[in-house]
Design a protein around this motif. Structure first.
Motif, PDB file in Angstrom:
ATOM      1  N   THR A 303      40.642  42.015  35.747  1.00 32.81           N
ATOM      2  CA  THR A 303      39.740  42.779  34.895  1.00 32.81           C
ATOM      3  C   THR A 303      38.362  42.138  34.797  1.00 32.81           C
ATOM      4  N   GLN A 337      40.837  47.889  29.211  1.00 30.33           N
ATOM      5  CA  GLN A 337      40.311  46.614  28.722  1.00 30.33           C
ATOM      6  C   GLN A 337      38.792  46.534  28.873  1.00 30.33           C
ATOM      7  N   VAL A 343      36.334  40.991  26.623  1.00 33.23           N
ATOM      8  CA  VAL A 343      37.581  40.543  27.230  1.00 33.23           C
ATOM      9  C   VAL A 343      37.563  39.018  27.185  1.00 33.23           C
ATOM     10  N   THR A 366      40.195  42.510  23.965  1.00 39.23           N
ATOM     11  CA  THR A 366      41.398  42.123  24.702  1.00 39.23           C
ATOM     12  C   THR A 366      41.408  40.618  24.913  1.00 39.23           C
ATOM     13  N   THR A 398      45.475  43.942  23.350  1.00 38.34           N
ATOM     14  CA  THR A 398      44.260  44.635  22.935  1.00 38.34           C
ATOM     15  C   THR A 398      44.401  45.087  21.491  1.00 38.34           C
TER      16      THR A 398
END
Length: 484
Positions: A303, A337, A343, A366, A398
């Protein structure tokens, strides 16, 4: 022990996966208990097997072709490429670790016992096992410790059929060259070959068959035409995705940024099959179409790295502008996400970056965690109150205020989030768009009626079409010997 045959290719993407799926359905339609097997797969398109572990999506599809439950033993080694840290190694459905290329070459011999154990488990109770190789046996620099091609075939004593792709050109040289460079032991495993993806008059290739036979002594088991039914089946890896630009014109234009580590992109297949939807794949250097009504961020194997690349392309600004114009945004898994404020990766699970800002379209954050969620799931849509089914494969937790408006209810628990303005939604549920009713409701929300074609039925019908096409083009004598 079950009878077995292994399809190996003269290279990657020669069509082994589709041929195995078609042969599996043909055998199943003849009443055989048939099973697929792939010792080693490299793909970020994963599935959750019926016994609860990760396998390649292709082996899940092949099990469907066999009309049998999928198992982790059908794909005992799955490599999922990541950024910075090489590939995640999945062994018999569970995370084994991570390894870079050279490290994995040293690791392979340790995995052979698991591969052979899984092969025996797959073959138990079966009449026939159809095995798929990976890459090509001609990569003799990788032969030592091989578990994907001849290393497996020689240890398990499984005869091999070589598949050549005539569409890419040079098929005679690729088959004859493979014969020339293999060792005597490996060459003896090959019983014949199949020419795949032929266009035009097959009789024009008769001299080619004679030439290949003259150089190799191998018989031709068939010349398979370009299979139209293959387009209706989920693609295994991003090599196929790279050739796609958009589906046919439709009333709703849906834009999908294609990020380097895109995962589980077969989530998009039901949308491609929907006549009312025009699915546009946006490549590096291209802008998101301004007239798109919906932007979808699909899953990602990394991600943070993909979010960084999304920003480098300027797609973050374009998605935010799309949202300001009243456009809708849906994120699946890693895409979900990315839609949050941040993140976080304090344990550096994905690499060296501890924190990165998201797009801020959802009021959530997240945090990556080492525990991996892998499960098949049933759910209810939080938007449309329709039944869903799919699977979850993800790292991270999350949380945030938008989670008070869950996108779906999975097995009785809330999942995902919907923004306060209702324009942005994210969920960890893969398979969201497989629900015909959900797609119909989604189109209705854009003022479009008539959606909701039966996607699962169309996939099953395509497998039957595939089996019919293969029965016409493959040697009847060879099929009779194979199916016994």
């Amino acid at each position: 022990m079950a009878k077995a045959i292994m399809l190996q290719g003269t290279g990657s993407d020669v069509g082994k996966t589709i041929l195995v799926a078609g042969l599996c359905r043909l055998a199943a339609n003849r009443g055989l208990a048939v099973r697929p097997f792939k010792p080693q797969n490299m793909s970020n398109n994963a599935a959750v097997s019926d016994d609860g572990g990760e396998i390649g999506r292709a082996q899940w599809l092949q099990a469907l072709a066999c009309r049998t439950p999928s198992s982790v033993h059908m794909n005992p080694v799955l490599l999922k490429p990541q950024s910075e840290i090489g590939s995640q190694v999945i062994v018999q459905g569970k995370v084994f670790g991570s390894a870079k290329g050279r490290d994995y070459q040293r690791l392979k011999p340790q995995l052979l016992d698991a591969v052979l154990q899984s092969y025996e488990a797959t073959a138990e109770g079966a009449d026939l096992v159809i095995v798929e190789g990976a890459g090509s046996p001609a990569e003799i620099n990788l032969r030592a410790g091989d578990i994907a091609n001849m290393g497996f075939a020689t240890r398990a004593d499984v005869p091999v059929v070589l598949v050549g792709d005539i569409d890419r050109g040079g098929v005679i040289a690729s088959l004859v060259g493979t014969h020339a460079i293999l060792s005597d032991e490996d060459r003896r495993m090959i019983t014949g070959y199949i020419i795949n993806k032929f266009r035009g008059d097959i009789s024009l290739f008769s001299e080619g068959v004679d030439a290949i036979g003259g150089f190799t002594g191998w018989p031709c088991f068939g010349i398979v035409p370009w299979l139209s039914s293959a387009r209706k089946l989920p693609a295994e890896d991003s090599v196929v995705l790279e050739r796609l630009t958009r589906s046919a014109k439709g009333a709703l234009k849906v834009a999908v940024p294609v990020l380097p580590r895109i995962a589980n992109f077969d989530d998009l297949d039901p949308l491609m099959a929907e006549p009312a939807i025009e699915l546009c794949f946006v490549r590096s250097g291209e802008a998101l179409p301004a007239d798109a009504g919906l932007v979808i961020l699909p899953g990602s194997k990394s991600t943070i790295a993909d979010l960084r690349d999304l920003k480098a392309e300027g797609w973050d600004r374009q998605i935010i502008a799309h949202h300001r114009r009243g456009g809708r945004v849906i994120g699946i898994c890693g895409g979900y996400q990315m839609l949050g404020r941040k993140v976080l990766d304090p344990l550096r699970i994905e690499g060296d970056t501890a924190e990165i800002d998201g797009l801020g379209l959802l009021d959530v954050e997240t945090e990556m965690a080492p525990e991996k969620t892998v499960r098949n799931s049933t759910a209810i849509s939080g938007e449309y109150a329709v039944a869903l089914s799919g699977y979850e494969i993800h790292l991270g937790l999350t949380q945030g205020s938008d989670c008070q408006r869950p996108a779906v209810i999975i097995d009785g628990r809330p999942d995902g989030a919907i923004s306060g303005d209702g324009l942005t939604m994210g969920t960890y549920l893969h398979g969201l768009f497989t629900s015909d009713t959900y797609r119909a409701k989604l189109l209705e929300s854009f003022g479009i009626s008539g959606g909701g074609t039966n996607y699962r039925q169309s996939v099953d019908a395509a497998l039957d079409e595939l089996s019919v096409e293969l029965e016409k083009s493959l040697s009847a004598d060879w099929l009779a010997r194979l199916f016994g």
